[in-house]
Design a protein around this motif. Structure first.
Motif, PDB file in Angstrom:
ATOM      1  N   LYS A 101      39.749  35.643  62.355  1.00  0.00           N
ATOM      2  CA  LYS A 101      39.650  36.402  63.366  1.00  0.00           C
ATOM      3  C   LYS A 101      41.971  37.132  62.766  1.00  0.00           C
ATOM      4  O   LYS A 101      41.322  38.341  63.653  1.00  0.00           O
ATOM      5  N   GLU A 102      42.179  36.562  62.332  1.00  0.00           N
ATOM      6  CA  GLU A 102      42.904  37.471  61.546  1.00  0.00           C
ATOM      7  C   GLU A 102      42.929  38.517  60.758  1.00  0.00           C
ATOM      8  O   GLU A 102      43.945  39.812  60.675  1.00  0.00           O
ATOM      9  N   LYS A 134      42.230  41.838  63.536  1.00  0.00           N
ATOM     10  CA  LYS A 134      43.539  42.198  63.226  1.00  0.00           C
ATOM     11  C   LYS A 134      43.824  42.688  62.905  1.00  0.00           C
ATOM     12  O   LYS A 134      44.773  43.682  63.138  1.00  0.00           O
ATOM     13  N   ARG A 170      53.268  44.370  69.764  1.00  0.00           N
ATOM     14  CA  ARG A 170      51.324  45.428  69.841  1.00  0.00           C
ATOM     15  C   ARG A 170      50.479  47.148  70.108  1.00  0.00           C
ATOM     16  O   ARG A 170      50.694  47.642  70.974  1.00  0.00           O
ATOM     17  N   GLN A 203      47.297  44.740  62.564  1.00  0.00           N
ATOM     18  CA  GLN A 203      48.212  43.926  63.781  1.00  0.00           C
ATOM     19  C   GLN A 203      47.502  42.321  63.287  1.00  0.00           C
ATOM     20  O   GLN A 203      47.579  43.014  62.414  1.00  0.00           O
ATOM     21  N   THR A 204      48.823  41.317  64.263  1.00  0.00           N
ATOM     22  CA  THR A 204      48.277  40.326  63.339  1.00  0.00           C
ATOM     23  C   THR A 204      48.395  38.847  64.946  1.00  0.00           C
ATOM     24  O   THR A 204      47.867  39.625  66.050  1.00  0.00           O
ATOM     25  N   LEU A 205      46.568  38.310  64.073  1.00  0.00           N
ATOM     26  CA  LEU A 205      46.168  37.723  65.642  1.00  0.00           C
ATOM     27  C   LEU A 205      47.277  36.981  66.278  1.00  0.00           C
ATOM     28  O   LEU A 205      46.989  36.909  67.867  1.00  0.00           O
TER      29      LEU A 205
END
Length: 382
Positions: A225-226, A229, A30, A234-236
């Motif tokens: 949602k993935e 991100k 993150r 980022q990734t979920l």
């Protein structure tokens, strides 16, 4: 001990830069440095997939991406057409049935590719089919399906073409946007030259519209949602961080050498193995429409493929794969994808011949290695 030669259709040998990247210190997923890596990786994945759309990274095997495709693109009760030409075609059916879809199976003899006219007939017979699920490369047989032609059958309708490219992406041409593929998936452990643990999936605009209408079919593989991100770098959920760090090195390799050059080399290695096996007097399972990166070789009656593979591993440290289901013990699958070269494949052919004879087979060939190498050089133009 002889050098280990991993000639399986995944996992595959890893380049040195990738192995070194895997040993780097852990970073946080993150924080800014990870987001920077993700931005660079995203550009490399778009180049590899041949798409302008985001390529989502999932922490799973390639089957996870197959599952994500089915559960995000189709609603339980909808009908899909599945090309079943091997073990992994059957897997599409199993995933679809687990999601409550009605599966129309199109069975094809193992070792043969689907004919576009047969797909067209099935689509005409069942006009309510919402998607066509197929492998680009059927790993259990070494067959290459005519994905470009199949895309043309779906392009002008609301049907989606969903392609398992797990043994094709990075090995043979499969340009998503150019061909009109609606969903393309792959895994990390084959042409991409990483350990197992990552899967990749990209959707066309038409597929994203269907995903919006269908809604996510499960919690973990939520592609809507993935995507949010992914666009934020980022990734979920927590990813396999070290694999993504090493993925950047793999993608640099593709960009440095160019996909056309990599594909030509894969074609040359395929020609090497097929010529070598033919020179040994062995029959190839896929006579036509054969994939690059994998060659399935039939064994003569009376030769136990399981014993042959065991001897190749113990006597020569050459690791190859066998057949699945009714082909178990009857074929050898020699992989030539990932970070392998001509010398690995010559060693594989030598181990194959030696163990064939030790297991009760016969081969009087004496120049099979020379013929195999000549075929390799001919493809490369040298």
């Amino acid at each position: 001990m002889d050098k280990l030669r991993l000639l399986t259709p995944g996992p595959t040998p890893l380049p040195e830069d990738v192995r070194l990247a895997l040993a780097r210190d852990m970073i946080h997923h993150r924080k800014a440095n990870f987001k920077e890596i993700m931005d660079r990786v995203q550009q490399g994945l778009k180049y590899l997939f041949g798409t302008k759309e985001p390529v989502l990274i999932l922490t799973s095997s390639g089957t996870g991406a197959m599952n994500a495709a089915v559960t995000n693109l189709f609603i339980p009760g909808e009908k899909v057409l599945v090309v079943e030409a091997g073990k992994f075609g059957q897997r599409w059916s199993e995933i679809a049935q687990a999601h409550g879809l009605e599966v129309v199976a199109l069975p094809i003899k193992w070792g043969q590719a689907v004919k576009p006219r047969d797909v067209e007939n099935a689509l005409s017979r069942y006009p309510d089919i919402k998607g066509l699920l197929v492998q680009a490369s059927e790993t259990s047989t070494g067959v290459l399906h005519p994905v470009k032609d199949l895309a043309g059958l779906c392009r002008s309708s609301d049907r989606l073409l969903v392609v398992d490219g797990i043994s094709a992406v990075g090995i043979s041409p499969c340009p998503m946007d150019e061909w009109g593929i609606d969903c393309l998936v792959t895994g990390s452990q084959k042409g991409i030259m990483l350990p197992p643990g990552l899967a990749f999936i990209s959707l066309s605009q038409k597929a994203w519209e269907k995903a919006q209408a269908a809604g996510p079919g499960n919690f973990y593989f939520n592609l809507l949602k993935e995507r949010e991100k992914c666009l934020a770098g980022q990734t979920l959920f927590t990813p396999a961080i070290n694999l993504i760090v090493a993925l950047e090195e793999c993608l640099k390799y593709f960009q440095k050498h160019g996909l056309d050059n990599i594909f030509k080399r894969q074609q040359a290695m395929t020609s090497l193995v097929r010529t070598g096996a033919d020179s040994l007097g062995l029959e190839l399972l896929a006579q036509e429409n054969y994939t690059w990166g994998l060659t399935s070789i039939k064994l003569p009656p009376g030769v136990d493929g399981v014993k042959l593979l065991t001897r190749a591993a113990s006597d020569y440290n050459v690791i190859m794969a066998g057949g699945q289901d009714h082909l178990k013990g009857r074929i050898v699958r020699m992989g030539h994808m990932g970070y392998v070269d001509w010398s690995d494949l010559l060693a594989g052919l030598y181990a194959l011949r030696s163990c064939l004879i030790r297991c009760g087979g016969y081969s009087g060939a004496d120049d099979y290695l020379e013929r195999a190498m000549a075929a390799y050089e001919e493809v490369l133009g040298g």
